[in-house]
Every structure is written in C-alpha cells, then in structure tokens.
Write a protein that holds these residues in place. Structure first.
Motif, PDB file in Angstrom:
ATOM      1  N   VAL A   8       3.556  10.829  -7.921  1.00  0.00           N
ATOM      2  CA  VAL A   8       3.335   9.453  -7.429  1.00  0.00           C
ATOM      3  C   VAL A   8       3.866   8.463  -8.466  1.00  0.00           C
ATOM      4  N   ALA A   9       3.573   8.722  -9.737  1.00  0.00           N
ATOM      5  CA  ALA A   9       4.043   7.821 -10.806  1.00  0.00           C
ATOM      6  C   ALA A   9       5.571   7.798 -10.863  1.00  0.00           C
ATOM      7  N   GLN A  10       6.210   8.914 -10.575  1.00  0.00           N
ATOM      8  CA  GLN A  10       7.681   8.972 -10.592  1.00  0.00           C
ATOM      9  C   GLN A  10       8.274   8.191  -9.419  1.00  0.00           C
ATOM     10  N   GLY A  11       7.527   8.169  -8.297  1.00  0.00           N
ATOM     11  CA  GLY A  11       7.930   7.361  -7.142  1.00  0.00           C
ATOM     12  C   GLY A  11       9.071   7.918  -6.311  1.00  0.00           C
ATOM     13  N   GLU A  12       9.356   9.200  -6.437  1.00  0.00           N
ATOM     14  CA  GLU A  12      10.480   9.766  -5.671  1.00  0.00           C
ATOM     15  C   GLU A  12      10.077  10.955  -4.812  1.00  0.00           C
ATOM     16  N   GLY A  13       8.790  11.066  -4.511  1.00  0.00           N
ATOM     17  CA  GLY A  13       8.320  12.178  -3.692  1.00  0.00           C
ATOM     18  C   GLY A  13       8.293  13.481  -4.464  1.00  0.00           C
ATOM     19  N   GLY A  14       8.224  14.583  -3.708  1.00  0.00           N
ATOM     20  CA  GLY A  14       8.168  15.904  -4.340  1.00  0.00           C
ATOM     21  C   GLY A  14       7.654  16.923  -3.345  1.00  0.00           C
ATOM     22  N   THR A  15       7.578  18.167  -3.817  1.00  0.00           N
ATOM     23  CA  THR A  15       7.057  19.233  -2.950  1.00  0.00           C
ATOM     24  C   THR A  15       6.068  20.100  -3.727  1.00  0.00           C
ATOM     25  N   ILE A  16       5.030  20.526  -3.003  1.00  0.00           N
ATOM     26  CA  ILE A  16       4.012  21.403  -3.574  1.00  0.00           C
ATOM     27  C   ILE A  16       3.831  22.577  -2.621  1.00  0.00           C
ATOM     28  N   VAL A  17       3.837  23.787  -3.183  1.00  0.00           N
ATOM     29  CA  VAL A  17       3.624  24.994  -2.368  1.00  0.00           C
ATOM     30  C   VAL A  17       2.427  25.747  -2.950  1.00  0.00           C
ATOM     31  N   ASN A  18       1.399  25.915  -2.139  1.00  0.00           N
ATOM     32  CA  ASN A  18       0.198  26.632  -2.576  1.00  0.00           C
ATOM     33  C   ASN A  18       0.234  28.068  -2.072  1.00  0.00           C
ATOM     34  N   ILE A  19      -0.049  29.018  -2.964  1.00  0.00           N
ATOM     35  CA  ILE A  19      -0.090  30.411  -2.528  1.00  0.00           C
ATOM     36  C   ILE A  19      -1.499  30.719  -2.018  1.00  0.00           C
ATOM     37  N   ALA A  20      -1.593  30.863  -0.709  1.00  0.00           N
ATOM     38  CA  ALA A  20      -2.855  31.286  -0.078  1.00  0.00           C
ATOM     39  C   ALA A  20      -2.776  32.796   0.087  1.00  0.00           C
TER      40      ALA A  20
ATOM     41  N   ALA B  79      -8.894  30.642   2.522  1.00  0.00           N
ATOM     42  CA  ALA B  79      -9.058  29.757   3.677  1.00  0.00           C
ATOM     43  C   ALA B  79      -9.180  28.312   3.180  1.00  0.00           C
ATOM     44  N   GLY B  80      -9.860  28.146   2.048  1.00  0.00           N
ATOM     45  CA  GLY B  80      -9.987  26.814   1.450  1.00  0.00           C
ATOM     46  C   GLY B  80      -8.649  26.261   1.000  1.00  0.00           C
ATOM     47  N   VAL B  81      -7.810  27.110   0.441  1.00  0.00           N
ATOM     48  CA  VAL B  81      -6.481  26.661   0.003  1.00  0.00           C
ATOM     49  C   VAL B  81      -5.669  26.180   1.210  1.00  0.00           C
ATOM     50  N   TRP B  82      -5.796  26.883   2.303  1.00  0.00           N
ATOM     51  CA  TRP B  82      -5.051  26.489   3.527  1.00  0.00           C
ATOM     52  C   TRP B  82      -5.550  25.117   4.013  1.00  0.00           C
ATOM     53  N   MET B  83      -6.857  24.904   4.040  1.00  0.00           N
ATOM     54  CA  MET B  83      -7.370  23.604   4.480  1.00  0.00           C
ATOM     55  C   MET B  83      -7.030  22.497   3.474  1.00  0.00           C
ATOM     56  N   LEU B  84      -7.150  22.808   2.183  1.00  0.00           N
ATOM     57  CA  LEU B  84      -6.779  21.840   1.138  1.00  0.00           C
ATOM     58  C   LEU B  84      -5.325  21.396   1.329  1.00  0.00           C
TER      59      LEU B  84
ATOM     60  N   VAL C 154      -5.114  18.861   4.205  1.00  0.00           N
ATOM     61  CA  VAL C 154      -5.679  17.545   3.846  1.00  0.00           C
ATOM     62  C   VAL C 154      -4.727  16.817   2.889  1.00  0.00           C
ATOM     63  N   LEU C 155      -4.249  17.536   1.880  1.00  0.00           N
ATOM     64  CA  LEU C 155      -3.344  16.904   0.905  1.00  0.00           C
ATOM     65  C   LEU C 155      -2.040  16.461   1.566  1.00  0.00           C
ATOM     66  N   ALA C 156      -1.561  17.243   2.533  1.00  0.00           N
ATOM     67  CA  ALA C 156      -0.324  16.862   3.225  1.00  0.00           C
ATOM     68  C   ALA C 156      -0.502  15.497   3.893  1.00  0.00           C
ATOM     69  N   LEU C 157      -1.673  15.296   4.496  1.00  0.00           N
ATOM     70  CA  LEU C 157      -1.939  14.002   5.145  1.00  0.00           C
ATOM     71  C   LEU C 157      -2.086  12.899   4.097  1.00  0.00           C
ATOM     72  N   GLU C 158      -2.802  13.193   3.015  1.00  0.00           N
ATOM     73  CA  GLU C 158      -3.058  12.157   2.016  1.00  0.00           C
ATOM     74  C   GLU C 158      -1.811  11.757   1.229  1.00  0.00           C
TER      75      GLU C 158
ATOM     76  N   ILE D  47       1.629  26.387   7.012  1.00  0.00           N
ATOM     77  CA  ILE D  47       1.517  27.636   6.260  1.00  0.00           C
ATOM     78  C   ILE D  47       2.485  28.644   6.870  1.00  0.00           C
ATOM     79  N   LEU D  48       3.193  29.347   6.004  1.00  0.00           N
ATOM     80  CA  LEU D  48       4.118  30.408   6.422  1.00  0.00           C
ATOM     81  C   LEU D  48       3.487  31.735   6.014  1.00  0.00           C
ATOM     82  N   PHE D  49       3.524  32.716   6.885  1.00  0.00           N
ATOM     83  CA  PHE D  49       2.945  34.029   6.569  1.00  0.00           C
ATOM     84  C   PHE D  49       4.032  35.093   6.435  1.00  0.00           C
ATOM     85  N   PRO D  50       4.595  35.293   5.229  1.00  0.00           N
ATOM     86  CA  PRO D  50       5.518  36.411   5.051  1.00  0.00           C
ATOM     87  C   PRO D  50       4.680  37.683   4.857  1.00  0.00           C
ATOM     88  N   ASP D  51       4.419  38.386   5.958  1.00  0.00           N
ATOM     89  CA  ASP D  51       3.458  39.503   5.910  1.00  0.00           C
ATOM     90  C   ASP D  51       3.946  40.726   6.668  1.00  0.00           C
ATOM     91  N   GLY D  52       5.248  40.793   6.924  1.00  0.00           N
ATOM     92  CA  GLY D  52       5.793  41.960   7.625  1.00  0.00           C
ATOM     93  C   GLY D  52       5.279  42.092   9.048  1.00  0.00           C
TER      94      GLY D  52
END
Ligand SMILES: NC(=O)c1ccc[n+]([C@@H]2O[C@H](COP(=O)([O-])OP(=O)(O)OC[C@H]3O[C@@H](n4cnc5c(N)ncnc54)[C@H](O)[C@@H]3O)[C@@H](O)[C@H]2O)c1
Length: 274
Positions: free
Chosen positions: A151-163, A182-187, A190-194, A262-267
């Motif tokens: 946010v301080a940089q002001g140019e966006g970014g990407t975050i990937v959480n390993i669930a 399951a909490g990581v998926w919901m987090l 929520v963060l995507a919206l915020e 969420i993407l599920f690479p799970d065969g």
C-alpha cells in the motif's frame, strides 16, 4: 517472450524447503529477486545460493511467521535488500504441533493418523493452538505486513497463500490442520475484498499430496503411498514445481483479473469430493 516476473521482488515464507523452495526457484527463473524467509536460516542460505547460481538476486531472513515483530523485521529485510515487495508467497506451515521440517536424509517415520491423542477428543489445547498460530495467524501476519508495504508503495501487488486440499476435505486426526487451512482460504477471500482498492490481488493455492519434507516420512511407507495414489485420479504424488507453477500464475500479470480465488493442484483428488 519476456520472463513473467522480470524486475519484480518476491518474498517467500517457508522458502527454505519443499513448496516454498519450489516457488523461490521458479520465481527466480522468471526474473524475480527473491527474499527466502524461514525459521531455518541455514537451509534458507542453501536455497539462496541455488538462486544465485541461476543468476537471480537472492537474500535470506530468519523469521518466525507466528510472531508479529518477526514478520515486521522480515518485511524490513526485504525492503533493505531489494527496496520493495511486489509479490509474496506465504508457504510457511506445519502439519502438526511437533512438526519439524527436515532434509530428506534426516526424516523420521511416524504414522500420525493411528495416534488417538491426535483426535479432537484427546488433543491438547497447546497442540491445537500451535497449529493455528503458525498456519493461520502466521499467514495473516505475513499478509498484512506485506500488504502495508505494498500500500505504501502505491503500485499494487500480489499475495499467494498456501492453503491445502485439507481446507475443504476433512481429515480425521488433523482437525487443527484442516481448520487452519479452511481459515487461510477464508482469510484470502476477505483480504481480496479489502485490498482490491489498492490493486493488491490475494489468492490461495490448495495442494493435494506433494512430495516434500511434510509428507516425507509417509512417502517412504508404501501402503500410505498406495492409498494416496488410489485417491488421486492422475495416479501420482505432486512435486513442489506443480505448486510453484500454480503460484507463479497467481503472482504474475497473466492472472490480472483473478482475486479471492483458490486453485487446487491436487491431481484431481478433489474433483470427486468437493
Ligand atoms: N506437502 C504437502 O503434501 C502439502 C499439501 C498441502 C499443503 N501443504 C502446505 O504447503 C506449505 C509448505 O509445506 P511443505 O510441504 O513444503 O513442507 P516443508 O516442511 O518442506 O516446508 C515448510 C517450511 O516452512 C518453514 N516453517 C515452519 N514453521 C515456520 C514458522 N513459524 N516461520 C517460518 N517458517 C516456518 C519450515 O522451516 C520449512 O522450511 C505448508 O503451509 C503446508 O501446510 C503441503
């Protein structure tokens, strides 16, 4: 074709081993400078050395992602080393309270699912809290401190959480792990919206059974492997690079209209159960 993360700075927690290491290597191949952040500084140094041999810029920081002060220091280290953060993979995690990530030649075999004290009825509160602290609170702390920097940089970014596929598939004996994921998926949602207003995209990846230290002791136990292969339509365990490629897609501009997913690479494991 230009590389997907040319000139970008990536921070990878859990970067010293398994899926995190796979992401660090794959992101470096695609042009990123990488901060390898992990509890295990020695193994993080080894990964950073691998990255420099392929011509990438790399640095390391020792972090305990379940500590806010430690995560603050991790973000300061990234800025000190590379001036900014463009993308983050939050991969640090544990399978159970006593889990210690080890190199392949030091792994010890334990068939955890057969132990009654792991069921909810018997599990100690301290064990439950430890898994939630690392797997869920640790991801929240990583995400918010990285996001504040973005946010301080002001140019966006990407975050990937390993669930994990355990975010949506119940595993007896692993209630703490399943609930944390399951909490990581919901987090993530929520963060995507915020964070959308800051052009920060937040997504998750839910691996199936992947060959890493975390599955290491079980992988040497053939009945366990046979049972997992039976559950997995593509009839193989995943490799860290399978997950790193999914993370790469979500980290780079090719997924520029994707957030809160969420993407599920799970065969194919989840296709019949989700
Ligand atoms: N291996 C699988 O089959 C599988 C499946 C689904 C999800 N996952 C998830 O993938 C992620 C990576 O696991 P992996 O399989 O690569 O295991 P791994 O043990 O190879 O790697 C985990 C890394 O996280 C680090 N770590 C652990 N606690 C930490 C903390 N508090 N602070 C900083 N670093 C810490 C460890 O030192 C290690 O380097 C975890 O979140 C795990 O839950 C793994």
């Amino acid at each position: 074709m230009s590389r997907r993360l040319e000139g970008k700075v990536a921070l990878v927690t859990g970067g010293a081993s398994g899926i995190g290491r796979g992401c660090a290597l794959r992101f470096a191949e695609e042009g990123a400078s990488v901060l390898v952040a992990d509890l295990n500084g020695e193994r993080a140094e080894e990964v950073a050395a691998e990255l420099t041999t392929i011509g990438a810029k790399a640095d390391t920081v020792v972090v305990d992602t379940s500590s806010e002060a430690s995560c603050e220091a991790m973000v300061r280290a990234a800025v000190a080393a590379f001036g900014r953060i463009d993308t983050c993979v939050a991969a640090a995690g544990i399978s159970h309270a006593g889990y210690v990530s080890r190199p392949a030649d030091e792994q010890v075999g334990v068939d955890r699912m057969d132990r009654d004290d792991l069921l909810v009825l018997d599990k100690s509160l301290a064990s439950w809290q430890k898994v939630l602290e690392v797997n869920l609170t640790g991801v929240m702390l990583t995400d918010r401190l990285v996001a504040r920097q973005m946010v301080a940089q002001g140019e966006g970014g990407t975050i990937v959480n390993i669930a994990s596929m355990a975010a949506v598939v119940a595993l007896p004996g692993s209630a703490d792990y399943c609930v944390s994921k399951a909490g990581v998926w919901m987090l993530t949602k929520v963060l995507a919206l915020e964070l959308a207003r800051h052009k920060i995209r937040v997504n998750a990846v839910g691996p199936g059974y992947i060959r890493t230290s975390m599955s290491g002791s079980s992988v040497s136990h053939q009945p366990w492997v046979d049972a997992r292969l039976k559950e997995t339509p593509l009839r193989r365990l995943g490799e860290p690079v399978d997950i790193a490629n999914a993370c790469l897609y979500l980290a780079c501009d090719e997924s520029s209209f994707v957030t809160g997913e969420i993407l599920f690479p799970d065969g194919g494991l989840g296709a019949g159960t989700r």
